[in-house]
Design a protein around this motif. Structure first.
Motif, short mmCIF file in Angstrom:
data_model
loop_
_atom_site.label_atom_id
_atom_site.label_comp_id
_atom_site.label_asym_id
_atom_site.label_seq_id
_atom_site.Cartn_x
_atom_site.Cartn_y
_atom_site.Cartn_z
N PHE A 183 -8.37 -5.92 17.07
CA PHE A 183 -9.63 -5.80 17.78
C PHE A 183 -10.04 -7.16 18.35
N GLY A 184 -9.89 -8.21 17.54
CA GLY A 184 -10.20 -9.56 18.00
C GLY A 184 -9.33 -9.99 19.16
N LYS A 185 -8.06 -9.65 19.12
CA LYS A 185 -7.15 -9.99 20.21
C LYS A 185 -7.49 -9.21 21.48
N LEU A 186 -7.94 -7.97 21.33
CA LEU A 186 -8.36 -7.18 22.49
C LEU A 186 -9.50 -7.88 23.20
N LEU A 187 -10.44 -8.41 22.44
CA LEU A 187 -11.58 -9.08 23.05
C LEU A 187 -11.16 -10.35 23.76
N GLY A 188 -10.23 -11.08 23.16
CA GLY A 188 -9.69 -12.27 23.80
C GLY A 188 -10.71 -13.37 24.03
N GLU A 189 -11.82 -13.31 23.35
CA GLU A 189 -12.86 -14.32 23.51
C GLU A 189 -13.31 -14.75 22.13
N ASN A 190 -14.02 -15.85 22.09
CA ASN A 190 -14.48 -16.38 20.81
C ASN A 190 -15.77 -15.68 20.39
N LEU A 191 -15.61 -14.50 19.81
CA LEU A 191 -16.75 -13.73 19.35
C LEU A 191 -16.67 -13.56 17.85
N ILE A 192 -17.82 -13.65 17.20
CA ILE A 192 -17.90 -13.40 15.77
C ILE A 192 -18.76 -12.17 15.57
N LEU A 193 -18.22 -11.19 14.88
CA LEU A 193 -18.97 -9.98 14.57
C LEU A 193 -19.30 -9.99 13.09
N ASP A 194 -20.58 -9.99 12.76
CA ASP A 194 -20.96 -9.87 11.37
C ASP A 194 -22.22 -9.02 11.30
N SER A 195 -22.01 -7.81 10.99
CA SER A 195 -23.09 -6.83 10.90
C SER A 195 -22.71 -5.88 9.78
N PRO A 196 -23.65 -5.51 8.93
CA PRO A 196 -23.30 -4.58 7.85
C PRO A 196 -22.65 -3.30 8.37
N LYS A 197 -23.12 -2.77 9.48
CA LYS A 197 -22.54 -1.54 10.03
C LYS A 197 -21.13 -1.76 10.55
#
Length: 66
Positions: free
Chosen positions: A45-59
């Motif tokens: 999923f991170g590679k699909l985004l290809g950008e420096n994004l951090i996802l941190d959400s309980p959901k």
């Protein structure tokens, strides 16, 4: 580009990511269903985004943790 806006819609079960420009205008970057993201796993999923994004959400965390 200023940053990103990540929306996790519980009703439609879709993660939508927008790029936000310096004027605050959002442009759709991508969207992925919860099921598709779960099947990919966090690394893919991170590679699909290809950008420096951090996802941190309980959901969203629940999508990728066993």
């Amino acid at each position: 580009m200023l940053g990103h806006l990540i929306q996790a819609d519980e009703e439609t079960k879709v993660i939508t990511i927008y790029r936000i420009d310096s004027g605050g205008v959002p442009t759709l970057y991508t969207s992925v269903s919860f099921d598709e993201a779960r099947k990919m796993g966090l690394e893919k999923f991170g590679k699909l985004l290809g950008e420096n994004l951090i996802l941190d959400s309980p959901k969203l965390r629940d999508l990728f943790l066993p």
